[in-house]
Design a protein around this motif. Structure first.
Motif, short mmCIF file in Angstrom:
data_model
loop_
_atom_site.label_atom_id
_atom_site.label_comp_id
_atom_site.label_asym_id
_atom_site.label_seq_id
_atom_site.Cartn_x
_atom_site.Cartn_y
_atom_site.Cartn_z
N UNK A 291 107.62 27.16 13.64
CA UNK A 291 107.06 28.41 14.16
C UNK A 291 106.38 29.20 13.04
N UNK A 292 107.03 29.26 11.90
CA UNK A 292 106.47 29.97 10.76
C UNK A 292 105.21 29.29 10.23
N UNK A 293 105.19 27.98 10.29
CA UNK A 293 104.00 27.23 9.87
C UNK A 293 102.81 27.55 10.78
N UNK A 294 103.05 27.65 12.08
CA UNK A 294 101.97 28.03 13.01
C UNK A 294 101.43 29.41 12.65
N UNK B 105 98.77 40.83 11.01
CA UNK B 105 100.16 40.51 11.33
C UNK B 105 100.33 40.25 12.82
N UNK B 106 99.59 40.97 13.65
CA UNK B 106 99.63 40.73 15.09
C UNK B 106 99.12 39.35 15.45
N UNK B 107 98.07 38.91 14.78
CA UNK B 107 97.55 37.56 15.03
C UNK B 107 98.59 36.51 14.65
N UNK B 108 99.27 36.71 13.52
CA UNK B 108 100.28 35.76 13.07
C UNK B 108 101.46 35.71 14.03
N UNK B 109 101.89 36.87 14.51
CA UNK B 109 103.00 36.92 15.46
C UNK B 109 102.64 36.17 16.75
N UNK B 110 101.40 36.32 17.23
CA UNK B 110 101.02 35.63 18.45
C UNK B 110 101.00 34.12 18.24
N UNK B 111 100.55 33.67 17.08
CA UNK B 111 100.58 32.23 16.80
C UNK B 111 102.01 31.72 16.84
N UNK B 112 102.93 32.47 16.27
CA UNK B 112 104.35 32.10 16.28
C UNK B 112 104.88 32.04 17.72
N UNK C 34 106.65 28.85 22.44
CA UNK C 34 106.52 28.51 23.86
C UNK C 34 106.27 27.00 24.03
N UNK C 35 105.39 26.46 23.21
CA UNK C 35 105.08 25.03 23.29
C UNK C 35 106.30 24.16 22.98
N UNK C 36 107.24 24.70 22.19
CA UNK C 36 108.43 23.95 21.80
C UNK C 36 109.63 24.21 22.72
N UNK C 37 109.43 25.01 23.77
CA UNK C 37 110.53 25.27 24.70
C UNK C 37 111.41 26.45 24.32
N UNK C 38 110.97 27.25 23.36
CA UNK C 38 111.69 28.46 22.99
C UNK C 38 111.02 29.66 23.64
#
Length: 194
Positions: free
Chosen positions: A35-38, A111-118, A123-127
């Motif tokens: 998630x952090x990498x995304x 920071x908002x863009x980074x949070x949305x990527x996370x 979501x893609x990983x089922x979290x």
């Protein structure tokens, strides 16, 4: 009923939402790192990447410190998350080719863009993720030893979605995906027409 987009968009935008019910199961560090990498690959002004994420896994002192910085309402459900993550950013930066730090007026936007990527990677990983504005910024700054040049934007609860029946009765009715304002209420050509 599933949420319906007014225009064609990828399904992940309409199926991602922010539940408050979590199972409490542990999240592997490798999954959190993904998630952090995304988030790391998010765009930012001058590629400065001002966002910073501070986190705690459930059961750790870091988790307890972040949880204590939430308002009581959010503490009432966020204690079941697998991870609590603070989204912060540096308010000043050294631009490429410069030597002195200057205010970065775009730090919060980035920071908002980074949070949305996370959030989308989760979501893609089922979290599921739930961003919160209900926190005591001063308490979090103290608990996390944040410098004065850092602004806290949100705390995010991350984990596997639990049943809504596990929530306090007053929250169960709110544990459903919500809709969005129509596009005409958020976008206009050429001038403010809202």
């Amino acid at each position: 009923m599933p949420r319906q987009a007014a225009h064609p968009v990828a399904e992940l935008f309409t199926t991602r939402w922010s539940p408050r019910s979590f199972t409490g199961e542990a999240m592997p560090q490798a999954d959190l790192d993904t998630l952090l990498e995304a988030a790391r690959w998010s765009p930012s002004a001058s590629n400065i990447q001002p966002w910073r994420f501070l986190y705690g896994h459930a059961g750790s002192g870091s988790f307890a410190g972040i949880l204590a910085g939430l308002v009581p309402f959010n503490q009432g459900w966020a204690h079941k998350a697998s991870v609590l993550l603070v989204v912060a950013s540096k308010k000043s930066s050294v631009a490429p080719g410069a030597t002195e730090a200057k205010p970065n007026p775009w730090h919060a936007f980035d920071a908002g863009a980074a949070w949305m990527s996370l959030a989308l990677q989760a979501h893609l990983m089922g979290y599921v993720t739930h961003g919160m504005g209900g926190f005591d910024a001063a308490a979090l700054k103290t608990a996390l030893d944040l410098p004065d040049d850092v602004q806290v934007h949100a705390v995010v609860a991350i984990g596997k979605q639990g049943p809504k029946e596990a929530l306090p009765e007053g929250l169960q009715a709110r544990e459903e995906p919500n809709d969005r304002l129509p596009l005409s209420a958020i976008a206009a050509e050429g001038a403010w027409r809202f």
